[in-house]
Design a protein around this motif. Structure first.
Motif, PDB file in Angstrom:
ATOM      1  N   ASP A 178     -14.669  11.025   0.122  1.00  0.00           N
ATOM      2  CA  ASP A 178     -14.430  10.124   1.250  1.00  0.00           C
ATOM      3  C   ASP A 178     -14.781  10.790   2.568  1.00  0.00           C
ATOM      4  O   ASP A 178     -14.075  10.651   3.568  1.00  0.00           O
ATOM      5  N   PRO A 219     -18.408   3.380  -2.345  1.00  0.00           N
ATOM      6  CA  PRO A 219     -17.991   2.553  -1.208  1.00  0.00           C
ATOM      7  C   PRO A 219     -18.553   3.046   0.117  1.00  0.00           C
ATOM      8  O   PRO A 219     -17.831   3.566   0.982  1.00  0.00           O
ATOM      9  N   TYR A 261      -9.870   3.897  -6.836  1.00  0.00           N
ATOM     10  CA  TYR A 261     -10.831   3.748  -5.745  1.00  0.00           C
ATOM     11  C   TYR A 261     -11.681   5.007  -5.600  1.00  0.00           C
ATOM     12  O   TYR A 261     -11.192   6.124  -5.623  1.00  0.00           O
ATOM     13  N   ASN A 262     -12.985   4.804  -5.460  1.00  0.00           N
ATOM     14  CA  ASN A 262     -13.953   5.892  -5.261  1.00  0.00           C
ATOM     15  C   ASN A 262     -13.911   6.916  -6.384  1.00  0.00           C
ATOM     16  O   ASN A 262     -14.116   8.112  -6.176  1.00  0.00           O
ATOM     17  N   GLY A 294      -7.433  -6.918  -7.780  1.00  0.00           N
ATOM     18  CA  GLY A 294      -8.615  -6.056  -7.793  1.00  0.00           C
ATOM     19  C   GLY A 294      -9.035  -5.788  -9.223  1.00  0.00           C
ATOM     20  O   GLY A 294      -8.380  -6.233 -10.175  1.00  0.00           O
ATOM     21  N   HIS A 344     -15.421   0.480  -8.618  1.00  0.00           N
ATOM     22  CA  HIS A 344     -14.485   1.386  -7.961  1.00  0.00           C
ATOM     23  C   HIS A 344     -14.724   1.461  -6.457  1.00  0.00           C
ATOM     24  O   HIS A 344     -14.178   2.343  -5.787  1.00  0.00           O
ATOM     25  N   ARG A 345     -15.517   0.547  -5.928  1.00  0.00           N
ATOM     26  CA  ARG A 345     -15.720   0.508  -4.470  1.00  0.00           C
ATOM     27  C   ARG A 345     -14.533  -0.108  -3.744  1.00  0.00           C
ATOM     28  O   ARG A 345     -14.464  -0.077  -2.519  1.00  0.00           O
ATOM     29  N   VAL A 346     -13.598  -0.687  -4.484  1.00  0.00           N
ATOM     30  CA  VAL A 346     -12.353  -1.209  -3.912  1.00  0.00           C
ATOM     31  C   VAL A 346     -11.188  -0.669  -4.736  1.00  0.00           C
ATOM     32  O   VAL A 346     -11.375  -0.136  -5.833  1.00  0.00           O
ATOM     33  N   LYS A 347      -9.987  -0.816  -4.220  1.00  0.00           N
ATOM     34  CA  LYS A 347      -8.810  -0.357  -4.961  1.00  0.00           C
ATOM     35  C   LYS A 347      -8.621  -1.190  -6.222  1.00  0.00           C
ATOM     36  O   LYS A 347      -8.858  -2.402  -6.216  1.00  0.00           O
TER      37      LYS A 347
END
Length: 516
Positions: free
Chosen positions: A251, A279, A365-366, A428, A454-457
């Motif tokens: 991130d 993301p 996420y990510n 999600g 996995h670009r969002v929670k």
């Protein structure tokens, strides 16, 4: 495959990453919460302006008059006009919020405009409403005299000092849009100079990545490899797409700019396809007409000719709205179902040995590993934390109480705590355990674009689940359908869609044949 490498990298210790990248962590600050910071600045301006107006009024009038409706309405008019004036002149725009210094000229003009328009609207309102009530007439009487000129000066000074104090407390501005450039030296040099010479602050370039090329004939090569230098035009230099991908997974990057000549179309396509599963925003520098990427937008972006190949989903104010939705609904649900959860906990404890909760590591996420909470539905000594063996209908590892909990999806209720913690969202893509397979294949092998979800929670429920795609992944077709539905949700997210999914989930609690 590349996607499998991602999961391995995430699980690896952080020290391996720092040694691999060899960069100073101070160069890569955490992603700023721009929307929340903007709301904070707006609240600060409103509070200080109202306080300055009230304080200066009390200098020339009895304190008791400050509580009258005419004074309160007049101050409200002035404060509202200030907010609109600051917004109209761009003082709440992202570059201004993150700027290292105050724009004194813009602030002075905005404040002058706010006081002038506020006073004019007060007089107009008093004139129109004169004779109807005494309050508007009292409003007009509050403006003449020394109060308004004093407010003009004192209010500007107060807001300026408050803004300066805010900058000092925050430790200076954070990067607005942490950007990296990947490509070849010529194109990157040209793009970086364009960014630095631009009038608008749109990209804060924090690093340069050399695109890996095929070995060239040493007799032809006349320039030393880019990776041989420690920096590129004063910016830290890294080599390879793997390093970029690992930095994104930490991130540390918001936007990726791909800068390659038109002859490197296939390489540019490969970079975009790989990076777009993370993301981040992905833009392509023009001149690469040899590949066919359907751009979302082909226009001037921050005065730069760029093609948008991929956009970061649910960003900005959308992320604030979704987080507020999660917090409000999760707290409400926890309060409402607390007796039910206590009863379930007691049943689990009384009917089988072992802990009440089951903790399972899943990809969130990510591609980060998160620990998901569930009510324990299996015998403790038979539980499979990494889901090497997926649960099936009539699974002997499941307890009697656990079978009922799984059928009604009540074993998922503790994940409301994950939502409050910030690891998950109410709605999600459902997270999968680390060892989950589909038809005997790793999920990334079964669906190459699997990491895109996995670009969002991850969520407690999702679009795939309410459309019937839940339960065991015993075939590749099932994970394909799930990923397709998850990507549809990501690309079409809205608050209304979230509420629709939550409503459909409630209807399915006691009528879902795929739950076991």
């Amino acid at each position: 495959m590349a996607e499998t490498d991602i999961a391995i990298d995430i699980i690896s210790p952080a020290s391996t990453l720092s040694e691999f990248l060899e960069f100073d962590k101070s160069d890569f600050k955490p992603r700023p919460r721009l929307a929340l910071r903007t709301l904070g600045i707006i609240a600060l301006d409103v509070t200080v302006a109202a306080g300055a107006a009230l304080g200066t009024f009390c200098l020339f009038h009895p304190v008791a008059e400050a509580a009258s409706s005419s004074v309160i309405v007049t101050i409200a008019w002035l404060t509202l006009c200030m907010s609109f004036s600051f917004f109209e002149r761009g003082l709440y725009a992202a570059p201004e919020i993150m700027s290292p210094r105050l724009n004194w000229r813009k602030m002075a003009l905005s404040w002058l405009q706010a006081v002038a328009v506020g006073a004019l609207l007060t007089f107009c309102f008093a004139a129109v409403a004169d004779g109807v009530t005494a309050a508007p007439h009292g409003m007009a009487r509050t403006l003449p005299g020394p109060w308004l000129p004093t407010l003009l000066l004192a209010g500007f000074v107060a807001i300026s000092l408050a803004r300066l104090a805010c900058l000092r407390v925050d430790g200076g501005p954070a990067s607005l849009n942490r950007t990296v450039i990947i490509g070849e030296p010529g194109s990157m040099h040209d793009l970086l100079l364009r960014i630095r010479s631009g009038r608008r602050r749109g990209f804060d370039v924090v690093g340069i990545f050399e695109h890996e090329k095929e070995p060239q004939d040493t007799a032809v090569a006349t320039v030393a490899p880019l990776s041989a230098r420690r920096s590129f035009l004063g910016l830290p230099l890294f080599s390879g797409l793997d390093a970029l991908e690992r930095m994104i997974r930490k991130d540390a990057v918001d936007t990726v700019l791909v800068a390659l000549p038109w002859s490197a179309g296939e390489q540019a396509r490969a970079i975009v396809q790989r990076v777009s599963m993370a993301p981040v925003n992905v833009y392509v520098y023009p001149g690469m007409n040899a590949f066919d990427i359907p751009p979302r937008r082909a226009a001037s972006v921050f005065e730069l000719p760029l093609l948008m190949a991929c956009a970061r989903p649910i960003d900005g104010w959308g992320a604030v709205i979704k987080r507020a939705e999660d917090i409000v609904l999760a707290i409400g649900l926890l309060v409402f179902i607390a007796p039910v959860m206590l009863a379930i906990a007691a049943l689990i404890k009384l009917t089988s040995k072992g802990p009440i909760f089951f903790r399972q590591r899943r990809l969130g996420y990510n591609n980060r590993v998160i620990e998901v909470l569930k009510f324990r539905s299996m015998f403790a000594h038979l539980a499979d934390a990494d889901a090497h063996q997926q649960a099936s209908r009539g699974d002997k590892r499941v307890t009697r109480v656990g079978a009922w909990l799984r059928k009604a999806s009540l074993d998922e209720l503790p994940q409301l705590l994950n939502v409050l913690k910030g690891d998950m969202s109410l709605v999600g893509p459902r997270p999968h355990a680390l060892a989950t397979t589909a038809g005997g294949l790793a999920l990334q092998d079964a669906v190459p674009i699997y990491p895109s979800r996995h670009r969002v929670k991850p969520g407690i429920t999702g679009w795939a689940q309410v459309n019937g795609y839940r339960g065991a992944l015993d075939s590749v077709e099932k994970i394909v359908h799930r990923v397709n539905h998850d990507l549809y949700y990501i690309e079409n997210w809205s608050l209304a869609l979230d509420l629709k999914i939550l409503w459909l989930t409630i209807k399915l609690i006691f009528a879902d044949d795929n739950a076991f």
